[in-house]
Design an enzyme around this catalytic site. Structure first.
Site, PDB file in Angstrom:
ATOM      1  N   LYS A  96      34.008  60.647   5.919  1.00  0.00           N
ATOM      2  CA  LYS A  96      32.944  60.427   4.925  1.00  0.00           C
ATOM      3  C   LYS A  96      33.114  61.518   3.873  1.00  0.00           C
ATOM      4  CE  LYS A  96      28.043  60.994   4.119  1.00  0.00           C
ATOM      5  NZ  LYS A  96      26.668  60.999   4.611  1.00  0.00           N
ATOM      6  N   GLY A 157      17.985  62.533   1.882  1.00  0.00           N
ATOM      7  CA  GLY A 157      16.789  63.117   2.492  1.00  0.00           C
ATOM      8  C   GLY A 157      15.497  62.833   1.757  1.00  0.00           C
ATOM      9  N   ALA A 184      22.249  57.221   2.337  1.00  0.00           N
ATOM     10  CA  ALA A 184      21.343  58.223   1.743  1.00  0.00           C
ATOM     11  C   ALA A 184      20.161  57.594   1.035  1.00  0.00           C
ATOM     12  CB  ALA A 184      22.072  59.142   0.771  1.00  0.00           C
ATOM     13  N   ASN A 206      20.075  59.358   8.386  1.00  0.00           N
ATOM     14  CA  ASN A 206      19.918  60.495   9.287  1.00  0.00           C
ATOM     15  C   ASN A 206      18.481  61.013   9.295  1.00  0.00           C
ATOM     16  OD1 ASN A 206      21.972  63.464   9.903  1.00  0.00           O
ATOM     17  ND2 ASN A 206      19.975  62.989  10.662  1.00  0.00           N
TER      18      ASN A 206
END
Lengths: 257, 65
Positions: A96, A157, A184, A206
């Site tokens: 990645k 995030g 993302a 994530n």
């Protein structure tokens, strides 16, 4: 089942391994999500090899495929060297590729990204570039040798979800044969379902799972949302319309007056 | 010889990368090494001769997104 670069994967969800409350919760979240691919990083080893060993053996026990990243790299040289180091440690050509261009937004430096992608593709890597939703950049990455693209849908995030549906739709429409993984910016399972409904092949996330109050429950929820979105994409969704249309047949209706 | 290992200054007697790893008590197959920003493969560490002022990075698997 999901065919990605010649590998058949049971899930269209790829999961990051950072920020979980504990290694045990990370392991449980990976299992609950149904994912078959997790992202991992390389960082300075300060404990003589023991810190990395502990984490590595945990990941090894999960039986998932590894997608190493070049997170935090801000130059082509850093990213290329990190990718080569990752290939040696993880024994995979998958990478990645992140080349960060802005400290605040963590927006990819797309110019450096294309340059690094070209170098790594020529060196035999299967490059998964973390990129923006810009179509021209996408085409440059494909010219550089990438066989899969990973556009953001919002900053890393941020949990904003897809902020530019037009750009995502355009990318999907222009690149019908290219595996596209939204990477993302996803915050909720409904965000994942939304991009899957657009026809994206998979999602990588994530923070939305790791920082949830219950990461294991959220991992399971994302797994279901990804499946639901994909199945909806393949099942022909209705177009929205401005007028009501009765769902119960009018024919045969009783008349009482 | 003075080296910069993972950003920290070290004064060491080691002359090769493999000796440096041993001297600093690093072990394991999950380490990756770079000298002056270029990868040094595991199999080349024993022959790789270090020079004064070299910058060494020793990395291992960590959580990542």
């Amino acid at each position: 089942m999901f065919e990605l670069l010649g590998t058949t994967l049971p899930s269209r969800l790829l999961l990051g391994t950072a920020q979980y409350p504990s290694p045990a919760i990370l392991a449980d979240a990976v299992k609950a999500s149904g994912t078959a691919v997790v992202t991992i990083s390389l960082r300075r080893e300060m404990a003589g090899g023991r810190a990395g060993e502990k984490f590595w053996s945990l990941i090894g026990s999960l039986g998932v495929r590894i997608l190493p990243n070049t997170a935090g790299c801000h130059s082509v040289k850093e990213a290329v060297t990190t990718a080569k180091m990752a290939r040696e440690v993880f024994d995979t050509s998958w990478i990645k590729l992140e080349v960060i261009g802005n400290h605040d937004t963590l927006q990819p430096d797309v110019f450096g990204l294309v340059e690094a992608a070209r170098i790594l593709c020529e060196d035999g890597f299967a490059v998964f570039p973390y990129t923006t939703d810009d179509l021209v950049v996408a085409e440059r990455l494909l010219e550089a040798g990438c066989k899969v693209l990973m556009p953001w849908c919002a900053p890393i995030g941020s949990a904003l979800g897809p902020v530019n549906m037009t750009a995502l739709r355009s990318m999907r429409g222009h690149l019908p044969g290219v595996p596209l993984i939204v990477d993302a910016g996803l915050g909720r399972p409904s965000h994942a379902a939304t991009v899957m409904e657009l026809g994206f092949d998979a999602v990588l996330l994530n923070t939305a799972v790791a920082r949830a109050a219950d990461p294991v429950g959220m991992a399971r929820a994302f797994g279901k949302a990804v499946e639901a979105g994909r199945e909806a994409f393949g099942s022909g969704m209705l177009e929205p319309r401005e007028v009501a249309v009765p769902s119960t047949p009018i024919f045969g209706r009783a008349v009482f007056s | 010889m003075k080296l910069l290992v993972n950003g920290e200054a070290h004064e060491v007697a080691a002359t090769t990368l493999a000796e440096l790893l041993a001297a600093l008590d690093y072990e394991g197959d999950w380490l990756a090494t770079a000298v002056n920003s270029d990868l040094v493969h595991r199999v080349n560490r024993a022959e790789f001769r270090l020079s004064d002022g070299d910058r060494i990075e020793i990395l291992s698997p960590m959580q990542g997104g």
